[in-house]
Design an enzyme around this catalytic site. Sequence first.
Site, mmCIF file in Angstrom:
data_model
loop_
_atom_site.group_PDB
_atom_site.id
_atom_site.type_symbol
_atom_site.label_atom_id
_atom_site.label_comp_id
_atom_site.label_asym_id
_atom_site.label_seq_id
_atom_site.Cartn_x
_atom_site.Cartn_y
_atom_site.Cartn_z
ATOM 1 N N ASN A 156 0.872 -1.171 0.000
ATOM 2 C CA ASN A 156 0.000 0.000 0.000
ATOM 3 C C ASN A 156 0.910 1.221 0.000
ATOM 4 O OD1 ASN A 156 -1.780 2.055 0.529
ATOM 5 N ND2 ASN A 156 -2.302 1.378 2.601
ATOM 6 N N TRP A 157 1.074 1.808 -1.185
ATOM 7 C CA TRP A 157 2.023 2.925 -1.299
ATOM 8 C C TRP A 157 1.483 4.196 -0.667
ATOM 9 C CZ3 TRP A 157 4.062 2.454 -7.094
ATOM 10 C CH2 TRP A 157 4.728 1.223 -7.235
ATOM 11 N N LYS A 158 0.206 4.214 -0.338
ATOM 12 C CA LYS A 158 -0.431 5.414 0.224
ATOM 13 C C LYS A 158 -0.156 6.603 -0.698
ATOM 14 C CE LYS A 158 -0.234 3.251 4.717
ATOM 15 N NZ LYS A 158 -0.164 3.383 6.175
ATOM 16 N N HIS B 45 -9.538 1.142 4.598
ATOM 17 C CA HIS B 45 -8.294 1.350 5.338
ATOM 18 C C HIS B 45 -8.560 2.319 6.493
ATOM 19 C CE1 HIS B 45 -4.275 2.615 6.406
ATOM 20 N NE2 HIS B 45 -3.844 1.515 5.823
ATOM 21 N N GLU C 134 -6.983 4.728 7.597
ATOM 22 C CA GLU C 134 -6.753 6.146 7.285
ATOM 23 C C GLU C 134 -7.952 6.737 6.548
ATOM 24 O OE1 GLU C 134 -2.919 5.559 5.463
ATOM 25 O OE2 GLU C 134 -2.121 5.039 7.442
ATOM 26 N N GLU D 138 -5.460 -4.853 10.530
ATOM 27 C CA GLU D 138 -4.452 -3.834 10.766
ATOM 28 C C GLU D 138 -4.788 -3.059 12.037
ATOM 29 O OE1 GLU D 138 -2.347 -2.716 6.827
ATOM 30 O OE2 GLU D 138 -4.101 -1.444 7.039
ATOM 31 N N GLY E 33 2.430 2.300 10.814
ATOM 32 C CA GLY E 33 3.422 3.361 10.695
ATOM 33 C C GLY E 33 4.126 3.717 11.990
ATOM 34 N N SER F 96 3.287 -2.062 10.402
ATOM 35 C CA SER F 96 4.720 -2.115 10.707
ATOM 36 C C SER F 96 5.381 -3.446 10.355
ATOM 37 C CB SER F 96 4.970 -1.747 12.175
ATOM 38 O OG SER F 96 4.585 -0.398 12.413
ATOM 39 N N GLY G 5 2.799 -1.046 4.314
ATOM 40 C CA GLY G 5 2.853 0.367 3.953
ATOM 41 C C GLY G 5 4.288 0.807 3.728
ATOM 42 N N GLY G 6 4.909 1.374 4.763
ATOM 43 C CA GLY G 6 6.236 1.966 4.637
ATOM 44 C C GLY G 6 7.263 1.058 3.964
HETATM 45 P P1 PGA Z 1 2.767 0.350 7.647
HETATM 46 O O1 PGA Z 1 1.316 0.554 7.008
HETATM 47 O O2 PGA Z 1 3.337 -0.923 7.072
HETATM 48 O O3 PGA Z 1 3.558 1.569 7.209
HETATM 49 O O4 PGA Z 1 2.603 0.266 9.120
HETATM 50 C C1 PGA Z 1 0.457 -0.539 6.810
HETATM 51 C C2 PGA Z 1 -0.847 -0.079 6.204
HETATM 52 O O5 PGA Z 1 -1.359 0.990 6.603
HETATM 53 O O6 PGA Z 1 -1.402 -0.749 5.332
#
Ligand code: PGA
Length: 247
Positions: free
Chosen positions: A10-12, A95, A97, A165, A171, A209, A230-231
Amino acid sequence: MAPRALIAGNWKMNLDRAAGEALAKALAAEAAAVSVELAVCPPAVYVASVGVALGSSGVALGAQDCHAAASGAHTGDTAAEMLADLGCTYVIVGHSERRADHGESDATVHAKAEAARRAGLVPIICVGETEAERDAGRTLDVVEGQVRGSVPQGLTGATLVIAYEPVWAIGTGRTPTADDVATVHAHIRKVLGEVSGDAANVRLLYGGSVKPANAAELMAVANVNGALVGGASLKAGDFLGIAKATP
Ligand code: PGA
């Protein structure tokens, strides 16, 4: 037999066009060397160009959100049909967010998951508790409520992915223990049995994470069938390191 694992990036709202295409090409070159399925979910504006960069590598294309409607007066939104038209296989819905930044309710997420089904996409439906909910001992109740409220009836292992999640793990560099993940995933699998006749084959991803250093432990947990990353999905080496650590 457990379903084939999926490692989805997930590149956001990260990477520009050139950087995204370079990352996609780096992953495409390595796709045959990993046993798991790989997918990337770039920002909506880059889904098309990343799809071209992935070519026929076998790395699946996804998006980060879709609208519930197939078309119409919805300024700034993207229909699931449009994502399918670009070659997407997956779309992330719900998600945390988006639940937080855009006020998406379980009903909204349910409607988006239905839109994905209508368009022939596989929704990756996200659920997870906040830190306050965890501290209050409500993790299983919260996650169960999200699964019941967000997951349409009748989807199967081929047409549904769920990502657990924990909001406090996204993050932050913090993760639940393997035992905690096992407890939540077992509960999701059980609840899912009431909305899907194929619950055993639905892939349940862990997200929050995930990095190469903790992937082997997290991906070995019972009922974990991959990761939503994500990251660590923004660097080919890290993302592939997670994929290689996944059984
Ligand atoms: P993260 O994000 O790996 O940066 O914690 C995961 C996500 O929000 O899908």
